[in-house]
Each structure stands twice: as structure tokens, then as C-alpha cells.
Write a protein that holds these residues in place. Sequence first.
Motif, PDB file in Angstrom:
ATOM      1  N   UNK A  60       0.831  -1.210   0.000  1.00  0.00           N
ATOM      2  CA  UNK A  60       0.000   0.000   0.000  1.00  0.00           C
ATOM      3  C   UNK A  60       0.862   1.254   0.000  1.00  0.00           C
ATOM      4  N   UNK A  61       1.949   1.231   0.772  1.00  0.00           N
ATOM      5  CA  UNK A  61       2.863   2.379   0.764  1.00  0.00           C
ATOM      6  C   UNK A  61       3.509   2.554  -0.607  1.00  0.00           C
ATOM      7  N   UNK A  62       3.901   1.456  -1.232  1.00  0.00           N
ATOM      8  CA  UNK A  62       4.510   1.550  -2.555  1.00  0.00           C
ATOM      9  C   UNK A  62       3.517   2.073  -3.587  1.00  0.00           C
ATOM     10  N   UNK A  63       2.246   1.698  -3.461  1.00  0.00           N
ATOM     11  CA  UNK A  63       1.238   2.183  -4.402  1.00  0.00           C
ATOM     12  C   UNK A  63       1.077   3.696  -4.311  1.00  0.00           C
ATOM     13  N   UNK A  64       1.255   4.263  -3.126  1.00  0.00           N
ATOM     14  CA  UNK A  64       1.169   5.708  -2.981  1.00  0.00           C
ATOM     15  C   UNK A  64       2.339   6.417  -3.641  1.00  0.00           C
ATOM     16  N   UNK A  65       3.486   5.776  -3.720  1.00  0.00           N
ATOM     17  CA  UNK A  65       4.690   6.407  -4.243  1.00  0.00           C
ATOM     18  C   UNK A  65       5.023   5.956  -5.666  1.00  0.00           C
ATOM     19  N   UNK A  66       4.394   4.875  -6.137  1.00  0.00           N
ATOM     20  CA  UNK A  66       4.610   4.397  -7.507  1.00  0.00           C
ATOM     21  C   UNK A  66       3.238   4.301  -8.190  1.00  0.00           C
ATOM     22  N   UNK A  67       2.676   5.433  -8.621  1.00  0.00           N
ATOM     23  CA  UNK A  67       1.317   5.427  -9.173  1.00  0.00           C
ATOM     24  C   UNK A  67       1.284   5.034 -10.650  1.00  0.00           C
ATOM     25  N   UNK A  68       1.705   3.817 -10.962  1.00  0.00           N
ATOM     26  CA  UNK A  68       1.699   3.326 -12.332  1.00  0.00           C
ATOM     27  C   UNK A  68       0.671   2.211 -12.468  1.00  0.00           C
ATOM     28  N   UNK A  69      -0.086   2.168 -13.568  1.00  0.00           N
ATOM     29  CA  UNK A  69      -1.133   1.140 -13.708  1.00  0.00           C
ATOM     30  C   UNK A  69      -0.591  -0.278 -13.628  1.00  0.00           C
ATOM     31  N   UNK A  85      -4.859  24.289 -23.182  1.00  0.00           N
ATOM     32  CA  UNK A  85      -5.563  23.144 -22.607  1.00  0.00           C
ATOM     33  C   UNK A  85      -6.112  22.222 -23.695  1.00  0.00           C
ATOM     34  N   UNK A  86      -6.590  22.798 -24.786  1.00  0.00           N
ATOM     35  CA  UNK A  86      -7.156  22.003 -25.869  1.00  0.00           C
ATOM     36  C   UNK A  86      -6.083  21.140 -26.536  1.00  0.00           C
ATOM     37  N   UNK A  87      -4.942  21.778 -26.865  1.00  0.00           N
ATOM     38  CA  UNK A  87      -3.846  21.029 -27.498  1.00  0.00           C
ATOM     39  C   UNK A  87      -3.327  19.947 -26.565  1.00  0.00           C
ATOM     40  N   UNK A  88      -3.204  20.265 -25.278  1.00  0.00           N
ATOM     41  CA  UNK A  88      -2.732  19.270 -24.310  1.00  0.00           C
ATOM     42  C   UNK A  88      -3.680  18.085 -24.242  1.00  0.00           C
ATOM     43  N   UNK A  89      -4.992  18.381 -24.266  1.00  0.00           N
ATOM     44  CA  UNK A  89      -5.967  17.283 -24.187  1.00  0.00           C
ATOM     45  C   UNK A  89      -5.945  16.431 -25.455  1.00  0.00           C
ATOM     46  N   UNK A  90      -5.737  17.060 -26.604  1.00  0.00           N
ATOM     47  CA  UNK A  90      -5.693  16.295 -27.855  1.00  0.00           C
ATOM     48  C   UNK A  90      -4.474  15.398 -27.929  1.00  0.00           C
ATOM     49  N   UNK A  91      -3.353  15.883 -27.366  1.00  0.00           N
ATOM     50  CA  UNK A  91      -2.122  15.114 -27.461  1.00  0.00           C
ATOM     51  C   UNK A  91      -1.964  14.108 -26.340  1.00  0.00           C
ATOM     52  N   UNK A  92      -2.856  14.123 -25.359  1.00  0.00           N
ATOM     53  CA  UNK A  92      -2.775  13.188 -24.240  1.00  0.00           C
ATOM     54  C   UNK A  92      -3.623  11.961 -24.565  1.00  0.00           C
ATOM     55  N   UNK A  93      -2.968  10.815 -24.719  1.00  0.00           N
ATOM     56  CA  UNK A  93      -3.634   9.564 -25.043  1.00  0.00           C
ATOM     57  C   UNK A  93      -3.339   8.573 -23.937  1.00  0.00           C
ATOM     58  N   UNK A  94      -4.386   8.044 -23.336  1.00  0.00           N
ATOM     59  CA  UNK A  94      -4.232   7.032 -22.276  1.00  0.00           C
ATOM     60  C   UNK A  94      -4.203   5.644 -22.896  1.00  0.00           C
ATOM     61  N   UNK A  95      -3.157   4.879 -22.549  1.00  0.00           N
ATOM     62  CA  UNK A  95      -3.015   3.521 -23.053  1.00  0.00           C
ATOM     63  C   UNK A  95      -2.587   2.605 -21.934  1.00  0.00           C
TER      64      UNK A  95
END
Length: 309
Positions: A192-201, A299-309
Motif C-alpha cells: 500500500x505504501x509503494x502504491x502511494x509512491x509508484x502510481x503506475x497502472x 488546454x485544448x492542445x494538451x488534451x488532444x495530445x494526451x492519449x491514455x493507453x
Amino acid sequence: MVILLPIFLGATFVAGLLAVLALGIFLRSGDAPQFTGSEAELDALAAELPREFIDRQQPPGALDAAFTRLLSQAGSNLSAGSASMVALGGLLLGGAVLFVLTENLLATAAGMFVGGIVPFLGWTFRRWRRQKEMRKSLPEALEIVADVVRAGRNLEQACTQVAREIAGPLGEEFAAAAAHLRLGQAAPAVLERMLQRVPLPEFKIFATAVLVHRLTGGNLALLTERLARAARDRQEFQGHLSAVTAGSRLSAIGLILGSVVAVIALSTLQPTYYQKFFEHHWGFPLACAAVGLQLTGIAWVYRLLKVNY
């Protein structure tokens, strides 16, 4: 001076709000030590406390939780109270320096705003850089864990092996986890402590798989190998996306910097034109509209270029 009054009031309000938030976090946190034991130890401790003491304890608010999460993910060892005092000190220092240098209230308010926001920007940048380094090292770390688990070793030995072979923040987190396990802390509390410090899926899935494996069993080595492969595929996708969108990102950055440089050059080379523009009754509203559109475009350009995978 009438035109600059709204800017002064706005900067002063934001600076005061930052000071109040920092002081509030400090008073609520009180630099109290955090309990890192297992749930059984926590229940045993709670059973010894008076009932009225437990009833008075309130869960942390959304602001406190977000601030603590920012510090943990940035790899900072400061508590929430100490970090809030750093932000408050930066706010007062920025305002004091500009007041001494300029003796201008508008510059003082701007200095307070910048001094208060700089620590948060620093922690945010550290979190971004830290997560980038950990994401790069995660596939290799998961492969090492899979090899160690396949060899019949336990979680503590796997964390120790990762800490020996992986440098950077991810290796430090695994070294801290190995030390906590060696001291007898329960695996759920350590993860649980590691999850707080390593927030990777991928790491969240790995931690969940470890906990499920401890309860029900299963092929943890195979699952960890698949997670390592998924993390490596995600890295390749992000690299390909960055290469494809490099031209668009550079164009957006050029447009943003170009407008800022043009305003600075115009105010320096033609101060009379700049002054007449703001003296006009449409000057300040048009300037605010331009800034708002610029921020909307960013904000618009940032949102367009941000892709969650």
C-alpha cells in the motif's frame, strides 16, 4: 493605475488564498507520525484507545489527501505540515523581496503569488520526472521479480534483487520495501505504501496480483512476465506517439512563445503604444480575452495530445 487595480486585487487574493491553505494544512497535519503497521496491529492499537478519542478522529479531507499524495509521488520526505510551511515561506519571501526591490504593491502581490506557487510547481515537476524514470525501469523490474519468484524466493528477496539491479527512484522504492519487509511489516501495508509512491497502472496490477497470490495462490511468475510485456508495449506506444506528434507540439509551443515574445518586444520597443492600448476602454477586456483564449488553446492542445493507453 485603475487598469492595474483588478490585477493587483486578483494577485493579492490568490496569494492570500495560498497562505491560508498552507497554514490550514500545517495546522491540520501537525507533523504527526504515520502508522505503518498491519491492519491487525492497527485494530489492536484502536482497541486500547478511549472511545471518545476515536470518535474525534476525522478522515483527511480531499485537499490534504491530494497534497500528501503529491509529496509522496514526488519522492519528498517532507510531511504535509513541513511542506506547507515551505510554500508559505516561499510566498512571504517572494513578496518581501519584490517589495524591497520595487516598493510597488502590484509587484509585491505578484511576487507573493510566484513565491507561493513555485514549490508546488517544483513538486509537480519532480513527480512527472520521477514517474517517467520509474515507467522506464518498470518492465525490467517486473522481469526480475518474475525470475526470482520462479526460483522459489519470497517477496522480500525479490525486492532486494530489484534494488540491486535497478537504479533510480524505482530501485529506491523496492529497497525501502525490502527493508520494511525485513523489519517484519506485513506485505499488504508495504505494498500500500509503494502504491502511494509508484502510481503506475502496471504496478497497481502487480500489487493486486501479489495480494491475491498470497491468499489464493496461482502462477505469479507468469502474470508478472505478462505485466512486464504490457509495460514494455506501453513504452513503445508512448515513444511512437511522441515521435508522431513532435511537429504539432513544437508548432503549439512556437505559437505560445511567439505571442509572449511579441507582447514583451512591443511593450519594450513601443511603450507609448502599449500604454495607449490599456488606456482605451476596450484595452483591458481585449487583453483578458486574449489571455483566456491562449489558455484555452493550451488546454485544448494538451488534451488532444494526451492519449491514455
